[in-house]
Design an enzyme around this catalytic site. Structure first.
Site, mmCIF file in Angstrom:
data_model
loop_
_atom_site.group_PDB
_atom_site.id
_atom_site.type_symbol
_atom_site.label_atom_id
_atom_site.label_comp_id
_atom_site.label_asym_id
_atom_site.label_seq_id
_atom_site.Cartn_x
_atom_site.Cartn_y
_atom_site.Cartn_z
ATOM 1 N N ARG A 53 17.881 10.884 88.107
ATOM 2 C CA ARG A 53 18.672 10.483 86.955
ATOM 3 C C ARG A 53 17.780 10.601 85.718
ATOM 4 O O ARG A 53 16.578 10.817 85.827
ATOM 5 C CB ARG A 53 19.222 9.069 87.133
ATOM 6 C CG ARG A 53 18.221 8.116 87.786
ATOM 7 C CD ARG A 53 18.394 6.720 87.343
ATOM 8 N NE ARG A 53 18.192 6.607 85.901
ATOM 9 C CZ ARG A 53 17.003 6.619 85.304
ATOM 10 N NH1 ARG A 53 15.874 6.735 85.989
ATOM 11 N NH2 ARG A 53 16.905 6.525 83.987
ATOM 12 N N GLY A 54 18.419 10.403 84.544
ATOM 13 C CA GLY A 54 17.689 10.628 83.300
ATOM 14 C C GLY A 54 17.913 12.074 82.882
ATOM 15 O O GLY A 54 17.818 12.995 83.705
ATOM 16 N N ALA A 55 18.209 12.256 81.593
ATOM 17 C CA ALA A 55 18.645 13.576 81.128
ATOM 18 C C ALA A 55 17.662 14.708 81.474
ATOM 19 O O ALA A 55 18.069 15.728 82.060
ATOM 20 C CB ALA A 55 18.913 13.513 79.623
ATOM 21 N N ARG A 90 27.575 15.534 86.207
ATOM 22 C CA ARG A 90 27.492 14.441 85.219
ATOM 23 C C ARG A 90 27.783 15.045 83.842
ATOM 24 O O ARG A 90 27.138 16.020 83.444
ATOM 25 C CB ARG A 90 26.114 13.750 85.243
ATOM 26 C CG ARG A 90 25.868 12.989 86.543
ATOM 27 C CD ARG A 90 24.708 12.009 86.419
ATOM 28 N NE ARG A 90 25.064 10.824 85.664
ATOM 29 C CZ ARG A 90 24.185 9.876 85.322
ATOM 30 N NH1 ARG A 90 22.909 9.998 85.654
ATOM 31 N NH2 ARG A 90 24.576 8.817 84.637
ATOM 32 N N GLN A 203 18.649 -0.029 85.288
ATOM 33 C CA GLN A 203 17.533 0.915 85.168
ATOM 34 C C GLN A 203 16.294 0.248 84.577
ATOM 35 O O GLN A 203 15.187 0.770 84.686
ATOM 36 C CB GLN A 203 17.935 2.117 84.300
ATOM 37 C CG GLN A 203 18.846 3.112 84.987
ATOM 38 C CD GLN A 203 20.307 2.833 84.709
ATOM 39 O OE1 GLN A 203 20.699 1.695 84.456
ATOM 40 N NE2 GLN A 203 21.139 3.854 84.759
ATOM 41 N N ASP A 243 20.487 10.931 75.853
ATOM 42 C CA ASP A 243 21.079 11.896 76.787
ATOM 43 C C ASP A 243 21.670 13.104 76.072
ATOM 44 O O ASP A 243 21.871 14.164 76.678
ATOM 45 C CB ASP A 243 22.160 11.227 77.631
ATOM 46 C CG ASP A 243 21.515 10.298 78.638
ATOM 47 O OD1 ASP A 243 21.180 9.157 78.253
ATOM 48 O OD2 ASP A 243 21.293 10.734 79.778
ATOM 49 N N LYS A 254 22.259 5.473 77.061
ATOM 50 C CA LYS A 254 22.810 4.493 78.006
ATOM 51 C C LYS A 254 23.619 3.414 77.305
ATOM 52 O O LYS A 254 23.227 2.937 76.231
ATOM 53 C CB LYS A 254 21.636 3.885 78.784
ATOM 54 C CG LYS A 254 21.979 2.865 79.848
ATOM 55 C CD LYS A 254 23.035 3.325 80.825
ATOM 56 C CE LYS A 254 22.681 4.609 81.523
ATOM 57 N NZ LYS A 254 23.830 5.199 82.255
HETATM 58 O O1 MRU Z 1 22.549 7.084 83.771
HETATM 59 P P1 MRU Z 1 21.111 7.437 83.645
HETATM 60 O O2 MRU Z 1 20.206 6.480 84.345
HETATM 61 O O3 MRU Z 1 20.850 8.875 84.019
HETATM 62 O O4 MRU Z 1 20.823 7.295 82.098
HETATM 63 C C1 MRU Z 1 19.536 7.567 81.591
HETATM 64 C C2 MRU Z 1 19.407 7.281 80.144
HETATM 65 O O5 MRU Z 1 20.346 6.863 79.497
HETATM 66 C C3 MRU Z 1 18.093 7.592 79.513
HETATM 67 O O6 MRU Z 1 17.840 6.708 78.462
HETATM 68 C C4 MRU Z 1 18.140 9.015 78.959
HETATM 69 O O7 MRU Z 1 18.524 9.920 79.953
HETATM 70 C C5 MRU Z 1 16.873 9.428 78.390
HETATM 71 S S1 MRU Z 1 15.725 9.800 79.685
HETATM 72 C C6 MRU Z 1 14.245 10.272 79.135
#
Ligand code: MRU
Length: 367
Positions: A53-55, A90, A203, A243, A254
């Site tokens: 997870r995470g962009a 996603r 998270q 994201d 988020k």
């Molecule tokens: O739903 P997630 O856990 O994938 O969301 C992640 C986030 O919102 C992070 O803040 C974002 O991806 C930046 S990651 C460097």
């Protein structure tokens, strides 16, 4: 970054077995499990179920997914099918589409026989680039933290607040919002990080795990505590990830990020967003109107995962039976609430001029 002294990335290629391996984040921070990602269905599940997870990490994983697809069948038709299959996992983080587009653009002109090898090389490149981008973000954010530290009495910590996990687990390494923290800590600047729990999937627990493993002083707080802390002068700076950021600097991150930005604005607390350039969607201007917000399963809200008294990882229902839950996973913070964007090329205003000033070639290419 290190786990018990051993350096890890959030994903890596196991060359002996010819397979991608990931840290399965569904079990963190309680259990550290490494799993292989083999079939195309594995790749889609890994992204959708948030094993990764995470962009930025979603983008890198998708690139390896495209490599897998090319190893199975390097035809144009399969390339397009893989793009569609992975892209729909996603909808909000733009890095997913960015990586898939980059792969398709690079692979399409190649002879079919060359595509599998080239796709794997490109996936490695995307992963390595992510590490370097985040390292640079860390150095640029470090300069901001140093400025705050210089105005404080010696030894007093710089107090940062972060939301979600924009840490090394959300990228290939370093993290975006956490990279300045790691660099500041390593430079000997005293820090204290307020870590939002980030319901529904918590998270923040991943962020706490990361910061704790690196020795960064931090406190895990409820999502609703940030405004109170800011009112009482207990936050010097907010740093979050993103994201998808629009060409004019609106930031989609988020769920709950917007409320933190409002509280920061009301209390004169600088609100910075760590932004790798692949997270800019140059085709979008108005984030609130144009960015699709992922709506996830209501069970993530009505239930919560943790370690039970018996010692295993379990799921607990927190609402009455049958309670309808709503689960928008992201929100948009308009650029007027963002003090600055910390990118790999420097810090800029959250504006079209700011972003185009640092990335003129990307702004031009987008038209
Ligand atoms: O739903 P997630 O856990 O994938 O969301 C992640 C986030 O919102 C992070 O803040 C974002 O991806 C930046 S990651 C460097």
């Amino acid at each position: 970054m290190k786990i018990n002294g051993t350096p890890y990335r959030s994903l890596w290629w196991n060359a002996e077995q010819d397979v991608l391996e990931i840290i399965d984040q569904r079990w963190l921070p309680h259990d550290f499990r490494v799993i292989p990602v083999q079939s195309m269905q594995d790749f889609a599940d890994a992204i959708y179920e948030m094993r990764v997870r995470g962009a930025p990490l979603i983008g890198a994983t998708a690139a390896y997914g495209m490599a897998r697809a090319m190893a199975e069948d390097p035809s144009d038709a399969n390339m397009d099918a893989a793009w569609t299959f992975l892209e729909k996992t996603r909808p909000t983080a733009i890095n997913l589409r960015w990586a898939l587009d980059r792969c398709r653009t690079a692979l399409r002109p190649l002879a079919e026989a060359d595509r599998a090898g080239a796709a794997l090389t490109l996936a490695h490149e995307i992963a390595d680039e992510d590490v370097e981008i985040n390292r640079q973000i860390g150095l640029n954010g470090l300069a901001l933290i140093k400025e705050i530290a210089a105005k404080k009495p010696a030894g007093e910590p710089v107090r940062l607040l972060t939301h979600c996990n924009a840490g090394w687990l959300a990228t290939v390494d370093w993290g975006t919002a956490t990279s300045p923290m790691y660099h500041a800590h390593d430079a000997g600047i005293p820090l204290h990080v307020w870590v939002d729990e980030t319901r529904p999937r918590n998270q923040g627990a991943l962020t706490s795990w990361e910061l704790g493993s690196h020795g960064v002083d931090h406190t895990y707080i409820t999502d609703n505590a940030g405004g109170h802390l800011m009112q009482h002068g207990m936050v010097d700076m907010v740093i979050t990830g993103t994201d998808r950021t629009t060409r004019r600097g609106d930031v989609c991150n988020k769920i709950g990020t917007y409320l933190k930005a409002l509280a920061a604005h009301d209390n004169g607390v600088p609100f910075y967003v760590a932004l790798p350039s692949p997270t800019v969607d140059w085709s979008v201007s108005d984030g609130v109107a144009e960015i699709p917000i992922e709506e996830r399963d209501a069970r993530e809200v009505t239930h919560i995962q943790g370690v039970t008294d018996a010692g295993g990882i379990g799921l607990v229902q927190v609402t009455p039976d049958g309670t309808p839950g709503g689960n928008p996973a992201f929100d948009v913070t308009p650029n007027r609430l963002v003090t600055g964007l910390i990118t790999e090329r420097g810090v800029c205003d959250a504006s079209e001029e700011g972003l185009a000033g640092l990335f003129p070639e990307l702004a031009r290419a987008a038209g």
